[in-house]
Structure formats: C-alpha cells, structure tokens
Design a protein around this motif. Structure first.
Motif, PDB file in Angstrom:
ATOM      1  N   ILE A 115       0.833  -1.204   0.000  1.00 21.86           N
ATOM      2  CA  ILE A 115       0.000   0.000   0.000  1.00 21.86           C
ATOM      3  C   ILE A 115       0.868   1.255   0.000  1.00 21.86           C
ATOM      4  O   ILE A 115       0.605   2.223  -0.726  1.00 21.86           O
ATOM      5  N   LEU A 116       1.917   1.248   0.822  1.00 24.88           N
ATOM      6  CA  LEU A 116       2.812   2.404   0.884  1.00 24.88           C
ATOM      7  C   LEU A 116       3.494   2.642  -0.463  1.00 24.88           C
ATOM      8  O   LEU A 116       3.653   3.785  -0.904  1.00 24.88           O
ATOM      9  N   ILE A 117       3.905   1.562  -1.105  1.00 21.91           N
ATOM     10  CA  ILE A 117       4.545   1.679  -2.421  1.00 21.91           C
ATOM     11  C   ILE A 117       3.563   2.261  -3.430  1.00 21.91           C
ATOM     12  O   ILE A 117       3.914   3.132  -4.238  1.00 21.91           O
ATOM     13  N   GLN A 118       2.303   1.799  -3.368  1.00 22.15           N
ATOM     14  CA  GLN A 118       1.275   2.318  -4.267  1.00 22.15           C
ATOM     15  C   GLN A 118       1.041   3.813  -4.050  1.00 22.15           C
ATOM     16  O   GLN A 118       0.678   4.545  -4.969  1.00 22.15           O
ATOM     17  N   ARG A 119       1.244   4.256  -2.809  1.00 22.04           N
ATOM     18  CA  ARG A 119       1.064   5.666  -2.482  1.00 22.04           C
ATOM     19  C   ARG A 119       2.318   6.496  -2.779  1.00 22.04           C
ATOM     20  O   ARG A 119       2.378   7.685  -2.474  1.00 22.04           O
ATOM     21  N   GLY A 120       3.336   5.832  -3.328  1.00 20.61           N
ATOM     22  CA  GLY A 120       4.554   6.543  -3.690  1.00 20.61           C
ATOM     23  C   GLY A 120       5.507   6.779  -2.544  1.00 20.61           C
ATOM     24  O   GLY A 120       6.394   7.636  -2.620  1.00 20.61           O
ATOM     25  N   LYS A 121       5.363   6.013  -1.461  1.00 25.21           N
ATOM     26  CA  LYS A 121       6.222   6.166  -0.292  1.00 25.21           C
ATOM     27  C   LYS A 121       7.453   5.271  -0.426  1.00 25.21           C
ATOM     28  O   LYS A 121       7.381   4.179  -0.991  1.00 25.21           O
ATOM     29  N   PRO A 122       8.588   5.738   0.097  1.00 24.30           N
ATOM     30  CA  PRO A 122       9.833   4.957  -0.032  1.00 24.30           C
ATOM     31  C   PRO A 122       9.838   3.705   0.841  1.00 24.30           C
ATOM     32  O   PRO A 122       9.671   3.784   2.057  1.00 24.30           O
TER      33      PRO A 122
END
Length: 220
Positions: A115-122
């Motif tokens: 989910i974090l990756i999908q949100r563009g988070k490192p």
C-alpha cells in the motif's frame, strides 16, 4: 534438543499452527509445536497465559522462514478485496506496522508495504532492516522496575516459604524471545542479582523451617 528452538509464531488453534508447520517443513525447516506449557518466557509483569499453540524453529532458520511466509503471502495479496481495513490506514499507521512487525501477521506486514509503495512512499530492504533493528532494540530493553516483586521475594524467603524460591528463580533466570529468535534475560542485571539472592536465601531457610516444624510436632 528443544532448547535450540525459539518461538516463531503463536496461534489460537492447532489447525493454523499445523498449516504453518506443514509449509515450513515442505521448505526444509524443522519445526516443533508446543501447546502453551508455561515456559521461561513467563514474567511477573501482568501478561496472562492464553491457550496458544507455539510454532518453534531454530534461530538460524528465522530469516529463511520469514522469506517463505512473505512469498506465500504475495500470492494472496493479488486477490485482496479493496475494502480490506488496511487500505484505510494512514501512512503513519502503515509505517507503524512495519516497525512492529512482531505484533502483526505476515499478510498485513506485506500488504502494508504494498500500500505504501502504491502511495509513492519509499520502501526498500534497507529501510525494513533498519526498522527491524530498531524494534529489536526496543524489545531487548529489560522489563520495568521489579521492586515490588523483589520486596515480596525477600519477605517470603525470610519466612521460609517456597514462594520465595519461585519468585527468586524467575527474577534470576527468566528469559524472553525476540522476533529474530534470540533469547535474552527478561529483567535488568540488578533485578536478576536480587533474584539470585532471594533464591539462595529461600533455599537455605525453607528446608530449615520445615525441619523445625517437624521437630516441634514430634516434641509436642
């Protein structure tokens, strides 16, 4: 042999534990199921024992076992419903899952990353390893001040009761298992030292007290 094994996961049912055992066995990892018999991980700090099935593996297999679970979860995530509760979590809450991975199942831990990756988070291996190391440092901290138990231990030790033996023994020897399988002392060095004193005082006084009572009954 069981002393070489540490708790990897805990489950409320034998069925769940057996599924994990089978998965790990298929991938060459030896496992032991433990039906929650009281162990050295028992503490005086308020955690109540529950009916849990423990899956134990060798500490050297922990990293491999985690990788196996992550790969197994990858397949399930592809079919996850978007109504799943983690999708409503904030970024901070998802990062907290990554920090406290020991409190979450493998599915939620892996999904939080997705989910974090999908949100563009490192998210990368270096970050995950850093979070795991930070969590290990937190969990490795000794339990809080055990002064009330130390006082109670000396009290029962002087009275000659066997409760002093029990309190002293656990303060002195109790250990907890970290998420990486490492076993460390539960209590601070000073508390363990008092536990040792309490244990040996009780070891001397308790039998003497019993002998005195027996002799008194005979003489009376």
């Amino acid at each position: 042999m069981e002393d070489n094994y540490s708790i990897f996961r805990k489950f409320q049912s034998l069925e769940q534990a057996s599924e994990l055992k089978a998965l790990l066995n298929e991938n060459g990892i030896e496992t032991i199921l433990d039906d929650n018999a009281p162990s050295v991980d028992v503490t005086f700090t308020g955690n109540t024992l529950q009916n849990e099935i423990e899956v134990r593996i060798k500490q050297t297999d922990f990293q491999k076992a985690e990788s196996i679970l992550e790969k197994e979860v990858e397949n399930l995530i592809e079919t996850i419903d978007k109504d799943y509760y983690l999708f409503k979590f904030t970024d901070e809450e998802l990062y907290d899952i990554l920090l406290k991975s020991d409190e979450w199942n493998a599915f939620d831990y892996t999904l939080a990353q997705k989910i974090l990756i999908q949100r563009g988070k490192p998210i990368d291996k270096e970050l995950l390893n850093s979070l795991k190391n930070e969590r290990l440092k937190q969990l490795a901290e000794p339990e809080g001040n055990q002064k009330p138990w130390i006082i109670a231990g000396y009290f029962f030790a002087v009275l000659g009761g066997f409760l002093g033996l029990i309190i002293g023994y656990f303060l002195w020897t109790s250990k907890k298992t970290l998420p990486d399988g490492q076993k460390i002392h539960t209590y601070a060095e000073n508390d363990r030292r008092h536990g040792k004193y309490i244990f040996y005082i009780s070891l001397v006084i308790a039998p003497t007290t019993i002998l005195f009572r027996v002799v008194s009954q005979i003489l009376n």
